[in-house]
Design an enzyme around this catalytic site. Structure first.
Site, mmCIF file in Angstrom:
data_model
loop_
_atom_site.group_PDB
_atom_site.id
_atom_site.type_symbol
_atom_site.label_atom_id
_atom_site.label_comp_id
_atom_site.label_asym_id
_atom_site.label_seq_id
_atom_site.Cartn_x
_atom_site.Cartn_y
_atom_site.Cartn_z
ATOM 1 N N CYS A 28 0.833 -1.199 0.000
ATOM 2 C CA CYS A 28 0.000 0.000 0.000
ATOM 3 C C CYS A 28 0.876 1.261 0.000
ATOM 4 O O CYS A 28 1.491 1.585 -1.004
ATOM 5 C CB CYS A 28 -0.966 -0.033 1.178
ATOM 6 N N ARG A 58 -1.204 7.593 -6.366
ATOM 7 C CA ARG A 58 -1.210 7.490 -4.906
ATOM 8 C C ARG A 58 -2.559 7.062 -4.330
ATOM 9 O O ARG A 58 -2.627 6.289 -3.378
ATOM 10 C CB ARG A 58 -0.788 8.837 -4.307
ATOM 11 N N ARG A 93 -8.015 2.330 0.717
ATOM 12 C CA ARG A 93 -7.600 3.622 0.133
ATOM 13 C C ARG A 93 -6.318 3.410 -0.669
ATOM 14 O O ARG A 93 -5.305 4.075 -0.460
ATOM 15 C CB ARG A 93 -7.394 4.669 1.229
ATOM 16 N N HIS A 146 -3.286 -5.433 1.054
ATOM 17 C CA HIS A 146 -2.726 -5.798 2.360
ATOM 18 C C HIS A 146 -2.796 -7.307 2.593
ATOM 19 O O HIS A 146 -3.766 -7.800 3.187
ATOM 20 C CB HIS A 146 -3.487 -5.079 3.476
ATOM 21 N N GLU A 148 -1.333 -8.993 4.760
ATOM 22 C CA GLU A 148 -1.289 -9.293 6.196
ATOM 23 C C GLU A 148 -2.676 -9.307 6.836
ATOM 24 O O GLU A 148 -2.829 -9.755 7.980
ATOM 25 C CB GLU A 148 -0.383 -8.283 6.928
#
Length: 203
Positions: A28, A58, A93, A146, A148
């Site tokens: 990210c 971004r 995001r 993500h 994780e």
């Protein structure tokens, strides 16, 4: 992330570490940090570690309200780690990779469907746009999502094997660990770490 790195004067050390060829994984915001070029930066811009020959937007997917989960096709990950042909990716995001250089290997991409209005089409007027969301270039690994936040540890195993090429103790430890245990069943419900395989290693 960049603000903290600047506050504690970590940027030079991070750039020096990246130049050694040791593996770095950015997820990210970490993907943004590793990119050579970033679009949509906040006012004043931000310092980057760089090294990843790509252009990253971004905040490509929008604000926090537009965070989402999806099943990504991950053939490169399956080839390396086995398991399901998809990976449950959590985008918060999130950024996206719009362009990647010839040395960058795209490990996963995602097709965005734009709306009907002209404003919602991409720069070429297309209603669908494919963007890269996981890439590798040499010692650099980057994901827009993500890993994780799921119980699927294959991306972690993939990265640890990158580390193992420079730290043999990690590779030896992985050889004794069944990192694929429980990975064939995708965990889509919370708690997200239920059934997560255990990893242990020494650097």
């Amino acid at each position: 992330m960049a603000k903290l790195a600047n506050q504690y004067n970590l940027i030079p050390a991070l750039k020096k570490f990246g130049a050694t060829g040791k593996p770095i994984w950015g997820t990210c915001a970490g993907l943004i940090f590793l990119a050579d070029n970033v679009l949509g930066q906040k006012k004043g811009g931000q310092d980057l570690i760089g090294g990843l020959d790509c252009t990253v937007h971004r905040n490509f997917f929008g604000s926090q309200l537009y965070s989402f989960e999806t099943e990504l096709e991950v053939p490169a990950l399956v080839e390396a780690e086995g398991g399901s042909h998809t990976f449950r990716a959590v985008f918060i995001r999130a950024p996206a990779i719009l362009e990647a250089g010839p040395a960058v290997e795209v490990l996963a991409d995602y097709t965005v469907t734009h709306g009907e209005s002209e404003k919602e089409k991409d720069a070429n007027g297309n209603k669908e746009q494919k963007v890269a969301v996981a890439v590798r270039q040499g010692n650099l690994l980057a994901t827009a999502f993500h890993p994780e936040l799921t119980s699927d540890t294959r991306w972690h195993s993939y990265f640890l094997k990158m580390v193992g090429k420079t730290h043999t103790s990690v590779l030896n430890s992985l050889a004794k660990t069944d990192v694929t245990k429980g990975l064939l069943v995708q965990q889509k419900e919370l708690p997200i770490f239920r059934g997560c395989g255990q990893l242990s290693f020494e650097l």
